[in-house]
Design an enzyme around this catalytic site. Structure first.
Site, short mmCIF file in Angstrom:
data_model
loop_
_atom_site.label_atom_id
_atom_site.label_comp_id
_atom_site.label_asym_id
_atom_site.label_seq_id
_atom_site.Cartn_x
_atom_site.Cartn_y
_atom_site.Cartn_z
N SER A 84 0.82 -1.21 0.00
CA SER A 84 0.00 0.00 0.00
C SER A 84 0.85 1.26 0.00
O SER A 84 0.31 2.36 -0.05
CB SER A 84 -0.98 -0.01 1.17
OG SER A 84 -0.31 -0.31 2.36
N HIS A 99 -2.92 -2.66 -5.77
CA HIS A 99 -3.25 -2.27 -4.40
C HIS A 99 -4.75 -2.38 -4.18
O HIS A 99 -5.52 -1.54 -4.62
CB HIS A 99 -2.75 -0.83 -4.14
CG HIS A 99 -3.06 -0.36 -2.76
ND1 HIS A 99 -3.28 0.96 -2.45
CD2 HIS A 99 -3.21 -1.04 -1.60
CE1 HIS A 99 -3.54 1.07 -1.16
NE2 HIS A 99 -3.50 -0.12 -0.63
N GLU A 142 -6.00 0.18 -7.03
CA GLU A 142 -4.97 1.08 -7.54
C GLU A 142 -3.95 0.22 -8.30
O GLU A 142 -3.38 -0.70 -7.72
CB GLU A 142 -4.26 1.80 -6.39
CG GLU A 142 -4.73 3.21 -6.13
CD GLU A 142 -3.96 3.87 -5.00
OE1 GLU A 142 -3.54 5.02 -5.18
OE2 GLU A 142 -3.76 3.24 -3.95
N ASN A 178 -3.41 6.70 -0.44
CA ASN A 178 -2.83 6.77 0.90
C ASN A 178 -1.93 7.99 1.08
O ASN A 178 -1.75 8.48 2.18
CB ASN A 178 -2.08 5.48 1.23
CG ASN A 178 -3.04 4.37 1.62
OD1 ASN A 178 -4.22 4.63 1.88
ND2 ASN A 178 -2.56 3.14 1.66
#
Ligand code: COA
Length: 687
Positions: free
Chosen positions: A404, A425, A437, A475
């Site tokens: 991540s 991800h 992702e 993130n």
């Protein structure tokens, strides 16, 4: 007649065929063609007409690309009324989805045939709208208010069989729609059936209890979205006004929604859903075949990823370090599948689980087409896994990491085939969350990226392409707006005030509730990881470290920012002394919910502008889609960068510049935001 609508004859029957690919949207040419076809039918000697849709759909609804433009005559409500007022009977023969305006055309017809597999529904609320061509007035006249209250605020649909049961259609058939449409028409003629106007039916009964229940439900569920409640109002209108007055009121409500930013936000989201996977660099690039998948690691993420693949029909080989862990992973996956059965998402778990093989030896991954690693987030561990994958996997297989935030380029370099390595991800729980992702290092081969997008489609996920950086798109932006929340705490806001303000903005949870749900150890680990490289000017939430050391890790330990005697939680005031200690003698101020939203959102937009400016996200829409599908950003706001455009970039930049005077480190200007403001442009210009 226009090209989009054809008129044919079969004996006594006129066939009106709508042919407007790809979805038979009711654009101007279709509306005009339908109008003219009805006139022609009225004038010739055909005794009954059947409306048919060519292609996959009956009619896909109003043409969304016309929204916001000056509507051209004939308008859809008038077309539906024109059909209804035709002096000879008209049948709608529905073989596929009849959505929104498409369902309204069907309701304008005097009789409806639905083929098995057809669906009738009103998805307008998903676009921030309600039915605007008589649907909210005609459907309750046919079915009573109950089914309309179930369907319209939810943007739902019903199958042919359900439609028959509630009185929305008159007959269900199987086979060829044209033949069955003709048969139904002949049967109607034989019965001497005439035109039967739904609009002329009496008002449906008002049911106070049903309306109260629907309003209570949607006030809670809609979280600031207005259309579902307006849909309920429109259905109520049907119980009070005659058809002509009712349809006028429906139209007024429809246009009031058409003017809202919510409508603009949801239509932005609708088109983004389709644009996000259209990447010019993948044009004409064929994906590699993926007929089997390997998953490394059977923890929460690995088990979720395996479940998603199994549910998509793929055989999965899952590698764990020993038998006990492999058994545990199998049990976790079986649990996810039985939960899906309980929720009515899956008929039978057994054949799905039969596609799973759990093993303890990497060599078993030799034949798989794609392997996804989901082990502990540590570069050393990941590199070791990739070296092993490199040793056993067949040439041409794809090696993916579910990291991540780690550097996927570095992971790829641990193999002899970096061009076959990519980041996938997933978001937890991976078999539920829609976002994927796709993290693409410069070294990745284009057909590997194309394969990732094809896989996402197969898994029914929305894929967004991201570049390599710490945290990728989502993130990385999250870390910044979480940082903004911590800064507000230091300046005087409480975590609970922040959560409440963010929920009032439309997110399902505030950042601290989210932290409690995910586990506060995650944030602690991230801070530890970043400690060595942290800029001394950065803010550290020392109270969060103390909470970690107390063992207050959120829901899983029953205590975090909230205490959890039940699932909802109540503020854990025992953290206040920890926060006070962190504040020291910093000046304190009060924050209104609007202050909190402004600061938090500005941080989100500001980081997003950097993510786009640096090319981590190719376009602003990639950020919007990421935040919508992975982070609970309200769809009716379109996405953070659409929201930024709607509030105006100069005002946002002015805020940021004023905060930068006291916290230059956090608010380091995003060049792209400055550039857009200087050029008088908006993020949407870059989509
Ligand atoms: N008006 C204009 N264009 C539409 C449209 C509409 N109502 N519905 C779909 N399209 C376009 C899409 O943008 C897409 O265009 P693109 O190929 O240029 O990207 C194309 O038609 C195909 O749509 P897509 O969603 O990819 O096809 P699908 O087969 O997966 O799904 C639908 C078809 C109709 C179920 C889906 O497109 C949908 O839900 N559309 C909206 C329906 C709706 O809300 N109607 C009520 C309007 S008030």
């Amino acid at each position: 007649m226009t090209d989009a609508v054809r008129y044919e004859r079969e004996g006594d029957v006129a066939l009106i065929l709508i042919d407007n690919p790809p979805v038979n949207a009711l654009g101007h040419a279709v509306r005009q063609g339908l109008w003219q076809a009805v006139d022609r039918f009225a004038d010739d000697d055909a005794r009954i007409a059947v409306i048919l849709g060519e292609g996959k759909l009956f009619l896909g609804g109003a043409d969304i690309s016309e929204f916001g433009k000056t509507p051209l005559e004939p308008h859809l409500p008038d077309v539906c009324t024109h059909i209804e007022r035709c002096p000879k009977p008209v049948v709608a023969a529905i073989h596929g989805p009849a959505l929104g305006g498409g369902c309204e055309v069907a309701l304008g017809a005097h009789y409806r045939l639905a083929m098995q597999g057809a669906r009738l529904g009103f998805p307008e609320v998903h676009l921030g709208l309600i039915p605007g061509a008589g649907g909210s007035q005609r459907m309750p006249r046919l079915t009573g208010v109950g089914p309309a209250l179930d369907m319209m605020p939810a943007g739902g649909s019903v199958s042919a069989e359900q439609a028959l049961k509630i009185g929305l259609v008159d007959r269900v058939a199987t086979g060829d729609v044209r033949a069955e449409g003709l048969r139904f028409a002949q049967d109607l003629l034989a019965d001497g059936a005439g035109p039967r106007q739904t609009g002329a039916l009496p008002c449906p009964a008002y049911d106070a209890e049903a309306f109260d229940a629907a309003r209570a439900l949607w006030t809670k569920k809609a979280r600031g979205e207005v259309a579902p409640l307006v849909a309920i109002d429109a259905i109520e209108v049907a119980t009070k006004l005659d058809y002509d007055a009712g349809v006028k009121e429906e139209r007024r409500l429809f246009f009031s929604l058409m003017e809202t930013p919510q409508r603009a936000g949801m239509i932005h989201a609708f088109f983004n859903d389709r644009k996000v996977s259209k990447l010019p660099e993948l044009d004409g690039i064929a994906p590699r075949a993926v007929d089997s998948v390997g998953v490394i690691g059977g923890g929460t993420m690995g088990a979720g990823i395996a479940t998603a693949c199994l549910l998509a029909g793929l055989p999965v080989t899952l590698v764990e370090r020993d038998e006990a862990s492999a058994d545990k992973a199998r049990a976790t996956i079986a649990g996810y599948l039985s939960a899906a059965v309980k929720r009515g998402k899956l008929a039978d778990a057994a054949p799905v689980l039969a596609r799973l093989k759990t093993v303890t030896n990497y060599a078993e991954l030799g034949p798989v087409d794609l392997a996804i690693e989901a082990v502990f987030e540590d570069m050393g561990v990941k590199k070791d896994v990739f070296a092993r994958l490199d040793a056993v996997m067949k040439p041409g297989a794809i090696l993916a990491t579910n990291t991540s935030y780690l550097d996927v380029t570095e992971i790829a370099a641990a193999t002899s085939r970096p061009s076959d390595v990519i980041g996938l991800h997933f978001f937890s729980p991976a078999h539920v969350m829609k976002l994927l992702e796709v993290v693409v290092p410069d070294t990745t081969a284009p057909d590997v990226t194309a394969t990732a997008f094809a896989l996402a489609k197969r898994l029914k996920k929305t894929a967004v392409k991201a570049g390599v950086c710490d945290g990728f798109i989502g993130n990385r932006i999250l870390a910044t707006y979480r940082g903004a929340a911590d800064r507000m705490i230091l300046d005087g806001a409480s975590p609970w005030e922040i959560d409440a303000a963010i929920k009032a903005f439309g997110l399902p949870m505030g950042p601290f509730e989210m932290g409690d749900l995910a586990g506060l150890d995650i944030g602690y680990m991230t801070r530890q990881r970043k400690a060595a490289t942290r800029d001394p000017r950065d803010v550290v939430p020392t109270w969060a470290d103390e909470m970690y050391h107390e063992g207050w890790l959120g829901q899983k330990t029953g205590r975090g920012y909230y205490t959890y005697a039940d699932r909802k939680g109540t503020p854990n005031e025992a953290i206040l002394p920890m926060i006070d200690a962190a504040r020291g003698d910093r000046p304190q101020r009060t924050f209104t919910p609007e202050d909190i939203q402004r600061f938090y959102m500005a941080a989100m937009v500001h980081e997003a502008a950097k993510v786009v400016g640096e090319g981590i996200a190719a376009r602003p829409l990639d950020v919007d889609v990421t935040l919508l599908y992975g982070y609970g950003f309200p769809r009716w706001r379109g996405g953070p960068l659409h929201w930024a455009d709607s509030v105006g970039l100069p005002a946002l930049l002015a805020d940021i510049q004023s905060w930068a005077e006291t916290d230059r480190y956090f608010w380091q200007p995003a060049p792209l935001l400055q550039q857009l403001v200087a050029e008088g442009r908006s993020f949407s210009d870059l989509n």
